[in-house]
Design an enzyme around this catalytic site. Sequence first.
Site: not given
Length: 153
Positions: A19, A23, A45-48, A65-66, A71, A91, A98, A101, A107
């Site tokens: 989150h 990051k 995911t993209g930014t991370t 990006s998530g 996600d 977090d 989201h 998501d 799950r």
Amino acid sequence: MDKTIRTIQKNKSIALIAHDNLKSELIQWVKTNEICLSHHNLYATGTTGSYIEQATELNIHKLISGPLGGDQQVGALIAEQKLDMMIFFWDPLNAAAHDPDVKALLRLAAVWNIPIATNQVTADFIIHSALFHEEVIISIPDYESYMIKRGIS
């Protein structure tokens, strides 16, 4: 549901997600464990993923990006048995748009019986486990049997 088995190889495919407000914590954790992680296939995911690549020498398979669907891409890779574990610095105190998501992703990780760390301590336990460096046999849902029993083709 009936179960079958799958082997997680020594060279693991690992999703790295965080989150926004975690990051920097994930990036620091990855930097601390860069040598260990360099022997594995890393997805983010993209930014991370972009931040991790900027901070390290690691190659990251970057998804989108998530909140924009990253996600779900991670979830699809889990369901397709293309990911072996997930490090998700989540977090739980900060509601995000989201959140459904995120719940779906957690799950799927549980359904497909892959190791998941939602914080730094758990991530440390996972990568410092003797099992992290070995092939591991896990049980997973037997989807074909599930479909046959319900008359779904």
